[in-house]
Design a protein around this motif. Structure first.
Motif, PDB file in Angstrom:
ATOM      1  N   SER A   1      -1.439  10.575   0.460  1.00 55.45           N
ATOM      2  CA  SER A   1      -1.849  10.031   1.753  1.00 55.45           C
ATOM      3  C   SER A   1      -2.801   8.866   1.536  1.00 55.45           C
ATOM      4  CB  SER A   1      -2.523  11.112   2.600  1.00 55.45           C
ATOM      5  OG  SER A   1      -3.669  11.608   1.949  1.00 55.45           O
ATOM      6  N   ASN A   2      -2.749   7.910   2.476  1.00 51.41           N
ATOM      7  CA  ASN A   2      -3.598   6.725   2.452  1.00 51.41           C
ATOM      8  C   ASN A   2      -3.589   5.983   1.116  1.00 51.41           C
ATOM      9  OD1 ASN A   2      -5.286   4.935   3.805  1.00 51.41           O
ATOM     10  ND2 ASN A   2      -7.115   5.851   2.911  1.00 51.41           N
ATOM     11  N   PRO A   3      -2.403   5.729   0.574  1.00 53.77           N
ATOM     12  CA  PRO A   3      -2.368   4.960  -0.671  1.00 53.77           C
ATOM     13  C   PRO A   3      -2.583   3.474  -0.394  1.00 53.77           C
ATOM     14  CG  PRO A   3      -0.149   5.342   0.073  1.00 53.77           C
ATOM     15  CD  PRO A   3      -1.052   6.047   1.063  1.00 53.77           C
ATOM     16  N   ASN A   4      -3.042   2.743  -1.406  1.00 52.53           N
ATOM     17  CA  ASN A   4      -2.939   1.284  -1.366  1.00 52.53           C
ATOM     18  C   ASN A   4      -1.489   0.932  -1.705  1.00 52.53           C
ATOM     19  OD1 ASN A   4      -5.669   1.197  -0.893  1.00 52.53           O
ATOM     20  ND2 ASN A   4      -6.208   0.326  -2.874  1.00 52.53           N
ATOM     21  N   LEU A   5      -0.918  -0.014  -0.982  1.00 47.64           N
ATOM     22  CA  LEU A   5       0.480  -0.391  -1.186  1.00 47.64           C
ATOM     23  C   LEU A   5       0.590  -1.879  -1.474  1.00 47.64           C
ATOM     24  CD1 LEU A   5       2.087   1.666   1.734  1.00 47.64           C
ATOM     25  CD2 LEU A   5       2.208   2.175  -0.711  1.00 47.64           C
ATOM     26  N   TYR A   6       1.573  -2.237  -2.287  1.00 52.03           N
ATOM     27  CA  TYR A   6       1.721  -3.612  -2.750  1.00 52.03           C
ATOM     28  C   TYR A   6       3.192  -4.023  -2.731  1.00 52.03           C
ATOM     29  CZ  TYR A   6      -2.714  -2.171  -4.895  1.00 52.03           C
ATOM     30  OH  TYR A   6      -3.980  -1.671  -5.112  1.00 52.03           O
ATOM     31  N   TRP A   7       3.429  -5.304  -2.418  1.00 49.50           N
ATOM     32  CA  TRP A   7       4.750  -5.916  -2.604  1.00 49.50           C
ATOM     33  C   TRP A   7       4.619  -7.028  -3.642  1.00 49.50           C
ATOM     34  CZ3 TRP A   7       9.315  -4.197  -1.498  1.00 49.50           C
ATOM     35  CH2 TRP A   7       9.567  -3.429  -0.343  1.00 49.50           C
ATOM     36  N   TYR A   8       5.514  -6.994  -4.634  1.00 43.12           N
ATOM     37  CA  TYR A   8       5.596  -8.021  -5.655  1.00 43.12           C
ATOM     38  C   TYR A   8       6.989  -8.645  -5.634  1.00 43.12           C
ATOM     39  CZ  TYR A   8       1.463  -5.947  -7.959  1.00 43.12           C
ATOM     40  OH  TYR A   8       0.209  -5.459  -8.258  1.00 43.12           O
TER      41      TYR A   8
ATOM     42  N   TYR B   1      -0.632  -6.921   0.037  1.00 43.07           N
ATOM     43  CA  TYR B   1      -1.170  -5.607  -0.237  1.00 43.07           C
ATOM     44  C   TYR B   1      -1.759  -5.039   1.045  1.00 43.07           C
ATOM     45  CZ  TYR B   1      -5.899  -7.622  -0.520  1.00 43.07           C
ATOM     46  OH  TYR B   1      -7.085  -8.265  -0.255  1.00 43.07           O
ATOM     47  N   SER B   2      -1.840  -3.711   1.064  1.00 39.90           N
ATOM     48  CA  SER B   2      -2.317  -3.020   2.257  1.00 39.90           C
ATOM     49  C   SER B   2      -3.174  -1.821   1.851  1.00 39.90           C
ATOM     50  CB  SER B   2      -1.124  -2.545   3.100  1.00 39.90           C
ATOM     51  OG  SER B   2      -1.566  -1.734   4.160  1.00 39.90           O
ATOM     52  N   VAL B   3      -4.331  -1.716   2.472  1.00 44.21           N
ATOM     53  CA  VAL B   3      -5.215  -0.585   2.193  1.00 44.21           C
ATOM     54  C   VAL B   3      -5.169   0.451   3.312  1.00 44.21           C
ATOM     55  CG1 VAL B   3      -6.717  -1.975   0.733  1.00 44.21           C
ATOM     56  CG2 VAL B   3      -7.220  -1.752   3.177  1.00 44.21           C
ATOM     57  N   GLY B   4      -4.379   0.201   4.364  1.00 44.62           N
ATOM     58  CA  GLY B   4      -4.265   1.173   5.441  1.00 44.62           C
ATOM     59  C   GLY B   4      -3.281   0.715   6.499  1.00 44.62           C
ATOM     60  N   ILE B   5      -2.982   1.583   7.437  1.00 42.52           N
ATOM     61  CA  ILE B   5      -2.029   1.277   8.508  1.00 42.52           C
ATOM     62  C   ILE B   5      -2.463   0.018   9.244  1.00 42.52           C
ATOM     63  CG2 ILE B   5      -1.047   2.066  10.694  1.00 42.52           C
ATOM     64  CD1 ILE B   5      -1.293   4.914   9.661  1.00 42.52           C
ATOM     65  N   GLY B   6      -1.521  -0.907   9.389  1.00 46.36           N
ATOM     66  CA  GLY B   6      -1.800  -2.130  10.122  1.00 46.36           C
ATOM     67  C   GLY B   6      -2.664  -3.140   9.393  1.00 46.36           C
ATOM     68  N   GLN B   7      -3.094  -2.826   8.179  1.00 43.14           N
ATOM     69  CA  GLN B   7      -3.958  -3.733   7.417  1.00 43.14           C
ATOM     70  C   GLN B   7      -3.143  -4.390   6.309  1.00 43.14           C
ATOM     71  OE1 GLN B   7      -7.988  -2.083   6.453  1.00 43.14           O
ATOM     72  NE2 GLN B   7      -7.184  -0.191   7.345  1.00 43.14           N
TER      73      GLN B   7
ATOM     74  N   PRO C   1       3.701   0.196   9.308  1.00 43.94           N
ATOM     75  CA  PRO C   1       3.676   0.938  10.580  1.00 43.94           C
ATOM     76  C   PRO C   1       3.227   2.383  10.450  1.00 43.94           C
ATOM     77  CG  PRO C   1       5.911   0.684   9.780  1.00 43.94           C
ATOM     78  CD  PRO C   1       5.041  -0.115   8.855  1.00 43.94           C
ATOM     79  N   GLN C   2       3.392   2.942   9.269  1.00 43.35           N
ATOM     80  CA  GLN C   2       2.952   4.316   9.010  1.00 43.35           C
ATOM     81  C   GLN C   2       2.186   4.356   7.695  1.00 43.35           C
ATOM     82  OE1 GLN C   2       6.019   7.376   9.533  1.00 43.35           O
ATOM     83  NE2 GLN C   2       7.307   5.873  10.602  1.00 43.35           N
TER      84      GLN C   2
END
Lengths: 111, 116
Positions: free
Chosen positions: A29-36, A49-55, A69-70
């Motif tokens: 849950s609540n992972p940091n996510l990245y697109w390369y 990169y995203s540190v949370g929903i909508g961020q 979105p989720q």
């Protein structure tokens, strides 16, 4: 255990068409996510990169956008593809601020 | 600012001989360092990581790397290459002092060819 999925695995799209690539992470849950993006013969370029929903934070201004979105879903989009958008797109997540774990990737060819 | 340099773009070894992949880094603080492997058309797989614990790090598939702060190096080695080691290898640095969200700086990659 945690797993990361990407789809589709391969995609061939004409110039000017829209794009939607999806990445989901399971088992956390609540992972940091990245697109390369990895262009042919080149290294990895961080796109978003995203540190949370909508961020969402963008590293490189370009023809692409990202949304979260989720909590465990990360989407890469484009309204109109360019030839230069061709490449291998990788999604990654991190359980902390240390190692990142990568998905299997999507091979995009823009024709 | 952090950066990483992989000193060899291509390395060719014979099966059963040692493998050495060289990596130098630049970081303003105490970095975290990683090696990843990528087989064709696959995602990246984590081989090993250094996060300020033991300087000699053992990873999967018989690989290991040594963190040398005085030389700002993090070279990857394996005593005996296997055909399945043929792939591209990436050295990565992350500096939490400057990027709290864990931004990775990738090297350009080293392509490893293993000959029978």
């Amino acid at each position: 255990s945690q797993t990361i999925h990407q789809w589709p695995a391969t995609l061939v799209q004409p110039v000017g068409s829209p794009l939607s690539l999806e990445c989901t992470v399971e088992g956390t849950s609540n992972p940091n996510l990245y697109w390369y993006r990895q262009a042919a013969g080149r290294g990895l370029q961080l796109l978003f990169y995203s540190v949370g929903i909508g961020q969402i934070s963008s590293e490189v201004p370009q023809n692409l956008s990202a949304s979260r979105p989720q909590d465990r879903q990360f989407i890469l989009s484009s309204k109109k593809l360019l030839l230069s958008d061709s490449g291998f797109y990788l999604c990654a997540w991190t359980p902390s601020s240390y190692e990142q774990y990568f998905g299997p990737g999507t091979r995009l060819t823009v024709t | 600012a952090q950066s990483v340099t992989q000193l060899d773009s291509h390395v060719s070894v014979s099966e059963g001989t040692p493998v050495l992949l060289r990596c130098n880094y630049s970081s303003s603080y105490s970095p975290s360092l990683f090696w990843y492997v990528q087989h064709p058309n696959k995602g990246l797989q984590l081989l090993l990581k250094y996060t300020s614990a033991a300087t000699l790090v053992k990873g999967i598939n018989g690989f290991e790397a040594e963190f040398k702060k005085s030389e700002t190096s993090f070279h990857l080695t394996k005593p005996s290459a296997h055909m399945s080691d043929a792939a591209e290898y990436f050295c990565v640095v992350s500096d939490l002092a400057t990027d709290s969200w864990g931004k990775f700086q990738f090297g350009a990659g080293t392509q490893v060819v293993v000959t029978p």
